[in-house]
Design an enzyme around this catalytic site. Structure first.
Site, PDB file in Angstrom:
ATOM      1  CG  ASP A   1      -2.002   0.929   1.143  1.00 19.32           C
ATOM      2  OD1 ASP A   1      -2.318   1.409  -0.008  1.00 19.32           O
ATOM      3  OD2 ASP A   1      -2.651   1.195   2.278  1.00 19.32           O
TER       4      ASP A   1
ATOM      5  CB  THR B   1     -12.620  -7.515  -6.264  1.00 24.13           C
ATOM      6  OG1 THR B   1     -12.869  -7.339  -4.616  1.00 24.13           O
ATOM      7  CG2 THR B   1     -12.479  -8.804  -6.225  1.00 24.13           C
TER       8      THR B   1
ATOM      9  CG  ASN C   1      -7.186  -1.974  -6.425  1.00 26.72           C
ATOM     10  OD1 ASN C   1      -6.288  -2.811  -6.153  1.00 26.72           O
ATOM     11  ND2 ASN C   1      -7.478  -1.039  -5.476  1.00 26.72           N
TER      12      ASN C   1
END
Length: 240
Positions: free
Chosen positions: A15, A61, A63
């Site tokens: 991240d 999913t 994103n």
């Protein structure tokens, strides 16, 4: 401190690429490109220290809801990474694996990914698993439907359903459960990642943005991991 205990299965929520780019005054796509360098460093470390399984949360999913240009850039970066790194992965005896739903990916991405996976399938070193278009809730829903279908077709009795049966139907059926989960960028969330598989994982959070994450930061996480007592529901005295 010397590291003497390594996890069998290391998973990372990578991240902070977008925030890194913003801090540098760059486009978000360039943050993802810089993040690919951190992937290389971490994978190199796992190969060097014989960590058998490395799973990276590369594209969730959720994103797909990002701006179309960013999604397109991520797809192009994935293809570029796979084509560029295939020889090095093969040289280092790395096996490539993928978990998630490939149906929404462009044909070029699917073909490239499947081709590299097939090329490296006989390798016996570190297994690099890319979680792509992956969501743990979707994985569990798919698993439930698969098991329900077997019950409906009288291939499986309800009383026979146990944790092993569930494990066999997960995307990660051929992987051990996660020992250490790292999340970068200062966020303290799991974000729908490997919810079943991290039931007893050690969690490590760092403020370092993923593009700045180096082998040094990985070693700090591993030192933290080896200093923890993993009891799996037992008490300390039972482990002695």
């Amino acid at each position: 401190m010397e590291i003497t205990k390594y996890p069998e299965h290391l998973a990372i929520i990578m991240d902070g690429n977008g925030r890194w780019a913003k801090k540098q005054g760059l486009l978000r796509a360039l943050g993802h490109e810089k993040g690919a360098q951190s992937v290389r460093q971490v994978l190199e470390y796992c190969v060097e220290h014989h960590i058998p399984y490395l799973t990276l949360y590369a594209f969730s999913t959720e994103n797909w809801n990002r701006p179309a240009l960013e999604v397109k850039a991520l797809m192009e970066l994935l293809v570029k990474f796979l084509r560029k790194e295939a020889d090095e992965l093969d040289k280092n005896n790395v096996r490539l694996n993928m978990i998630g739903n490939l149906e929404r990916f462009p044909e070029k991405v699917k073909n490239t990914l499947v081709g590299v996976i097939d090329r490296l399938k006989h390798n016996t070193g570190t297994t690099l698993t890319l979680a792509l278009s992956y969501g743990a809730r979707e994985e569990l829903l798919t698993t439930i439907k698969r098991i329900a279908q077997q019950v409906e077709q009288q291939q499986l009795k309800v009383d026979a359903i146990n944790e092993d049966i569930i494990q066999q139907h997960l995307y990660t059926y051929d992987l051990p459960n996660v020992d250490l989960l790292i999340r970068t960028s200062g966020e303290y969330r799991i974000s729908n990642f490997l919810l079943w598989q991290i039931a007893y994982a050690e969690l490590y959070f760092t403020d370092v943005l993923w593009p700045d994450f180096t082998k040094k930061h990985l070693e700090e996480a591993l030192i933290s991991y080896q200093n923890r007592e993993r009891r799996f529901g037992k008490i300390s005295e039972q482990l002695k």
